[in-house]
Structure formats: structure tokens, C-alpha cells
Design a protein around this motif. Sequence first.
Motif, mmCIF file in Angstrom:
data_model
loop_
_atom_site.group_PDB
_atom_site.id
_atom_site.type_symbol
_atom_site.label_atom_id
_atom_site.label_comp_id
_atom_site.label_asym_id
_atom_site.label_seq_id
_atom_site.Cartn_x
_atom_site.Cartn_y
_atom_site.Cartn_z
ATOM 1 N N ARG A 18 -69.357 -23.457 -22.381
ATOM 2 C CA ARG A 18 -68.697 -24.697 -21.928
ATOM 3 C C ARG A 18 -68.154 -25.498 -23.106
ATOM 4 N N ARG A 19 -68.865 -25.523 -24.225
ATOM 5 C CA ARG A 19 -68.383 -26.234 -25.422
ATOM 6 C C ARG A 19 -67.119 -25.581 -25.970
ATOM 7 N N ILE A 20 -67.067 -24.254 -25.922
ATOM 8 C CA ILE A 20 -65.861 -23.547 -26.367
ATOM 9 C C ILE A 20 -64.685 -23.938 -25.477
ATOM 10 N N GLU A 21 -64.888 -23.931 -24.175
ATOM 11 C CA GLU A 21 -63.815 -24.307 -23.248
ATOM 12 C C GLU A 21 -63.406 -25.775 -23.449
ATOM 13 N N SER A 22 -64.376 -26.629 -23.717
ATOM 14 C CA SER A 22 -64.089 -28.042 -23.969
ATOM 15 C C SER A 22 -63.254 -28.215 -25.233
ATOM 16 N N LEU A 23 -63.583 -27.462 -26.276
ATOM 17 C CA LEU A 23 -62.817 -27.528 -27.521
ATOM 18 C C LEU A 23 -61.377 -27.086 -27.278
ATOM 19 N N MET A 27 -58.060 -29.592 -27.680
ATOM 20 C CA MET A 27 -56.911 -29.287 -28.529
ATOM 21 C C MET A 27 -55.617 -29.282 -27.711
ATOM 22 N N SER A 28 -55.671 -28.743 -26.498
ATOM 23 C CA SER A 28 -54.486 -28.726 -25.630
ATOM 24 C C SER A 28 -54.068 -30.143 -25.248
ATOM 25 N N LEU A 29 -55.030 -30.971 -24.890
ATOM 26 C CA LEU A 29 -54.720 -32.353 -24.525
ATOM 27 C C LEU A 29 -54.130 -33.122 -25.703
ATOM 28 N N ILE A 42 -63.041 -33.185 -34.225
ATOM 29 C CA ILE A 42 -62.738 -31.786 -33.919
ATOM 30 C C ILE A 42 -63.531 -30.855 -34.838
ATOM 31 N N LYS A 43 -63.673 -31.245 -36.099
ATOM 32 C CA LYS A 43 -64.473 -30.440 -37.029
ATOM 33 C C LYS A 43 -65.941 -30.424 -36.618
ATOM 34 N N LYS A 75 -61.060 -19.700 -32.902
ATOM 35 C CA LYS A 75 -61.139 -19.877 -34.356
ATOM 36 C C LYS A 75 -59.748 -19.982 -34.962
ATOM 37 N N GLU A 76 -58.873 -19.045 -34.633
ATOM 38 C CA GLU A 76 -57.511 -19.074 -35.177
ATOM 39 C C GLU A 76 -56.758 -20.302 -34.687
ATOM 40 N N ARG A 77 -56.892 -20.602 -33.396
ATOM 41 C CA ARG A 77 -56.209 -21.770 -32.853
ATOM 42 C C ARG A 77 -56.704 -23.051 -33.526
ATOM 43 N N TYR A 78 -58.009 -23.143 -33.759
ATOM 44 C CA TYR A 78 -58.600 -24.306 -34.422
ATOM 45 C C TYR A 78 -57.999 -24.492 -35.814
ATOM 46 N N HIS A 79 -57.936 -23.441 -36.594
ATOM 47 C CA HIS A 79 -57.397 -23.546 -37.956
ATOM 48 C C HIS A 79 -55.909 -23.903 -37.930
ATOM 49 N N ASN A 80 -55.157 -23.315 -37.009
ATOM 50 C CA ASN A 80 -53.738 -23.670 -36.861
ATOM 51 C C ASN A 80 -53.581 -25.114 -36.399
ATOM 52 N N PHE A 81 -54.466 -25.539 -35.513
ATOM 53 C CA PHE A 81 -54.443 -26.907 -34.998
ATOM 54 C C PHE A 81 -54.667 -27.909 -36.135
ATOM 55 N N LEU A 82 -55.658 -27.636 -36.980
ATOM 56 C CA LEU A 82 -55.916 -28.527 -38.113
ATOM 57 C C LEU A 82 -54.707 -28.603 -39.038
ATOM 58 N N MET A 83 -54.102 -27.460 -39.305
ATOM 59 C CA MET A 83 -52.932 -27.437 -40.187
ATOM 60 C C MET A 83 -51.769 -28.227 -39.583
ATOM 61 N N ALA A 84 -51.596 -28.135 -38.279
ATOM 62 C CA ALA A 84 -50.480 -28.803 -37.624
ATOM 63 C C ALA A 84 -50.685 -30.306 -37.489
ATOM 64 N N HIS A 85 -51.912 -30.738 -37.273
ATOM 65 C CA HIS A 85 -52.155 -32.142 -36.942
ATOM 66 C C HIS A 85 -52.865 -32.928 -38.043
ATOM 67 N N PHE A 86 -53.624 -32.280 -38.880
ATOM 68 C CA PHE A 86 -54.461 -32.989 -39.842
ATOM 69 C C PHE A 86 -54.410 -32.387 -41.237
ATOM 70 N N GLN A 87 -53.272 -31.906 -41.627
ATOM 71 C CA GLN A 87 -53.142 -31.221 -42.914
ATOM 72 C C GLN A 87 -53.607 -32.088 -44.070
ATOM 73 N N GLU A 88 -53.363 -33.394 -43.998
ATOM 74 C CA GLU A 88 -53.765 -34.289 -45.079
ATOM 75 C C GLU A 88 -55.280 -34.447 -45.197
ATOM 76 N N ASP A 89 -56.020 -34.089 -44.143
ATOM 77 C CA ASP A 89 -57.469 -34.239 -44.147
ATOM 78 C C ASP A 89 -58.191 -32.940 -44.497
ATOM 79 N N LEU A 90 -57.481 -31.898 -44.841
ATOM 80 C CA LEU A 90 -58.123 -30.600 -45.108
ATOM 81 C C LEU A 90 -58.639 -30.538 -46.509
#
Length: 90
Positions: A18-23, A27-29, A42-43, A75-90
Amino acid sequence: MMIVPLGVSICLYTGISRRIESLKSTMSLHDEGIVEITPKSIKQDYKMIEEAIGFYVEHCALSFVHLEQQFEPVKERYHNFLMAHFQEDL
């Protein structure tokens, strides 16, 4: 090795799933502009799932392969999501 009762293993599996589906949903929302999330939140969610899967694999290995298969594309979507939305925080 710790012995984890079957009921606990089943509930842990369900909770992780359920946590995976929630994550994925969060990200979709965020992508759709419906909700705004912070890099910290998100992290934190991602880290909790990783920790829970690690515990499950070590102590409750009834069918962790299904959890790994469910989490792998996230995992891949999460890393792409961070790069797209929060690159300055990586």
C-alpha cells in the motif's frame, strides 16, 4: 534469526504494498499539479519503503519477490521524479 508470525508477515506485506501504491499516486498527483510535495517528504516515504522491504526480506521472506517486482519500476520513476521536480535539492 527473528521468527515473525505469519499474521505479522502478511500485514507487513500488505502495508508495504500500500505504501508503494501511495508513493506512486503521490508522484502522479504532483505531476498533475493537484498536490505539492516537498523533497523531504518524498525522500522520507521512499526511505521508509526501502527499510520495510529490507526488514521483510530478512525476516519474513514468504514472497518478497512480489514486493521487489512492485517496487522496481517505482525506483526509476522516483529518481526521475526527483530530477524533474527537485534537482536543486539533490
